[in-house]
Design an enzyme around this catalytic site. Structure first.
Site, PDB file in Angstrom:
ATOM      1  N   GLU A  79       0.847  -1.188   0.000  1.00 53.69           N
ATOM      2  CA  GLU A  79       0.000   0.000   0.000  1.00 53.69           C
ATOM      3  C   GLU A  79       0.887   1.244   0.000  1.00 53.69           C
ATOM      4  O   GLU A  79       0.454   2.333   0.339  1.00 53.69           O
ATOM      5  CB  GLU A  79      -0.976  -0.005   1.169  1.00 53.69           C
ATOM      6  N   CYS A 111      -3.481  -3.465   4.191  1.00 57.57           N
ATOM      7  CA  CYS A 111      -2.582  -4.496   4.738  1.00 57.57           C
ATOM      8  C   CYS A 111      -3.006  -5.905   4.348  1.00 57.57           C
ATOM      9  O   CYS A 111      -2.324  -6.877   4.687  1.00 57.57           O
ATOM     10  CB  CYS A 111      -2.520  -4.384   6.260  1.00 57.57           C
ATOM     11  N   THR A 152       2.945   4.085  15.747  1.00 56.00           N
ATOM     12  CA  THR A 152       2.631   2.817  15.061  1.00 56.00           C
ATOM     13  C   THR A 152       3.187   2.809  13.626  1.00 56.00           C
ATOM     14  O   THR A 152       2.655   2.143  12.752  1.00 56.00           O
ATOM     15  CB  THR A 152       1.111   2.531  15.054  1.00 56.00           C
ATOM     16  N   HIS A 233      -2.519  -9.812  12.067  1.00 54.51           N
ATOM     17  CA  HIS A 233      -1.961  -8.590  11.495  1.00 54.51           C
ATOM     18  C   HIS A 233      -1.675  -7.682  12.688  1.00 54.51           C
ATOM     19  O   HIS A 233      -2.556  -7.493  13.540  1.00 54.51           O
ATOM     20  CB  HIS A 233      -2.968  -7.937  10.545  1.00 54.51           C
ATOM     21  N   SER A 308      -7.413  -2.293   6.194  1.00 57.25           N
ATOM     22  CA  SER A 308      -8.387  -1.219   6.397  1.00 57.25           C
ATOM     23  C   SER A 308      -9.129  -0.898   5.124  1.00 57.25           C
ATOM     24  O   SER A 308      -8.608  -1.055   4.017  1.00 57.25           O
ATOM     25  CB  SER A 308      -7.673   0.043   6.883  1.00 57.25           C
TER      26      SER A 308
END
Ligand code: CAA
Length: 390
Positions: A79, A111, A152, A233, A308
């Protein structure tokens, strides 16, 4: 015929920032990042590493001359694509010197991209049992300095060789997946940083997990007792734990203890790298395989993939005899041990240094980057890559 993961490669850039130092610089308690988020170190990509080089470096340490001939399909899940048209996989195909008679494509769904790639690879091998498919999962996670997503971030790539009679993990056929059009995290094509509705993304991740898990159970008739471990994940390592906890009461005390203990082992690598988006689930699997003492042949591993936007899938694999002798543990240990820590100001400087977007030429110094494959510059709107071994 068994089809699954025959080899796994991994690469993270050589720089990292310590999350305790980042917390101090951001004026938050270090425990928020190390316990609340569950991250220790965050990999930082220098300007000489991009998703192409990360993926190529991950695959380089994994494939041999025979694989180069047998790979007839390269699927690049990312991505952080670098081109609206050309697949990032085509650059990797050349940098690795693969057989020209191969298909090469790029796949995108946040992801989830690498999971889609694995399922596609499985179908390809079912039709062409002699084929090997190179699945690449490579990303650089960027939210921005001083944003709530900053802790993150991360960078890295996982390479997977999918084949018949796999030496590590045979994929099973039962799988549950779902799609829902939501805006929890996205990156418009004009932005080099992600937009995110953090709390909503956490809720949706858990909801997707619960739904695909229930669907999987009704399709397969299996339950928690049938699993040695479940890998997730991992946008950050606390996230998978939050999801796992919501179903643990479905198992016995023994199941709960086993799954929690093995979850912890499956997060060791991710804690030290950060979010690598498409590769995160597979880095977690690698962590479990390499950091856990030998698991029994035939043990079932659950895999929860979440991209997402959103697509989620729960699928499974079964460990193959002597799988651990086919892992590259020492190579990965060396990779972690040879990294260099940067200070927060140094990380900020690296973060702000981006490639020109106006067509101008830039030559990059690759001498300070220990990676074999590097980005050496941009000229005439083309990225220039170097394999130092060639
Ligand atoms: N000691 C221990 N824990 C502490 C603490 C302290 N001193 N201070 C805070 N905490 C805990 C909080 O209680 C909280 O824990 P719980 O979630 O268990 O309640 C945790 O630290 C985080 O605190 P906040 O919720 O206040 O953190 P935040 O709002 O600043 O940001 C975030 C957290 C929403 C995850 C943000 O980092 C973010 O938006 N990240 C990007 C989005 C993301 O990763 N989403 C995950 C699901 S989406 C996905 O998986 C796809 C993908 O890869 C992006």
């Amino acid at each position: 015929m068994k089809i699954g993961i025959d080899k796994i490669g991994f690469y993270a850039p050589h720089l990292y920032v310590d999350m305790n130092n980042l917390a101090v610089a951001r004026n938050v308690e270090p425990e928020k990042f190390t316990i609340g988020i569950g991250q220790e170190k965050m990999a930082i990509a220098p300007i000489t590493q991009d998703p192409v080089t990360l993926a190529a470096n991950a695959a380089l340490g994994m494939i041999d001359e025979q694989d180069k001939e047998s790979i007839d399909f390269v699927i690049f899940g990312t991505e952080s694509g670098i081109d609206h048209s050309k697949s990032a996989g085509v650059y990797v195909h050349r940098l690795l010197g693969l057989n020209p008679y191969a298909r090469t494509i790029e796949l995108k769904q946040a992801c989830y991209g690498a999971t889609a790639a694995i399922q596609m690879a499985k179908g390809h091998v079912a039709l062409n049992p002699k084929s090997k498919v190179l699945v690449l999962a490579s990303d650089i996670a960027r939210y921005g300095l001083n944003t709530s997503g900053e802790s993150t971030q991360g960078a890295g790539a996982v390479a997977l060789l999918i084949s018949a009679d796999p030496k590590i993990l045979a994929l099973e056929d039962n799988s549950a997946y779902m799609t829902d059009d939501i805006m929890d995290f996205w990156r418009p094509i004009y932005s080099d940083k992600a937009f995110v509705d953090g709390k909503f993304s956490n809720e949706q991740y858990i909801l997707f997990f619960q739904k695909v898990w229930e669907e999987y159970k009704s399709k397969s008739g299996l339950g928690l007792a049938d699993f040695e471990a479940i890998c997730f994940h991992l946008p950050y390592t606390k996230m998978g734990l939050k999801a796992l906890r919501t179903i643990l009461d479905q198992g016995s005390e023994e199941d709960q203890e086993r799954l929690l203990a093995n979850y912890k082992i499956s997060t060791i690598y991710n804690k030290n790298v950060g979010n690598i988006y498409t590769g995160s689930l597979y880095l977690s699997l690698l962590s479990l395989l390499e950091k856990m003492e030998e698991m029994e042949e035939g043990s079932r591993i659950g895999l929860f993939s979440y991209g997402s936007g959103a697509v989620g899938e729960f699928f499974t694999g079964v460990l193959q005899p002597n799988y651990s002798s086919y892992l590259n543990m020492s190579q990965h240990e060396e990779l972690f041990n040879s990294r260099t820590e940067v200070t927060v100001p140094e990380y900020e400087e690296i973060f702000e240094k981006t490639l020109p977007v106006d067509g101008s030429t830039i030559e990059l110094d690759i001498d300070n980057d220990p990676a074999v494959i590097c980005l050496s510059g941009v000229q005439d709107n083309m990225r220039l890559y170097v394999n130092k071994l060639k």
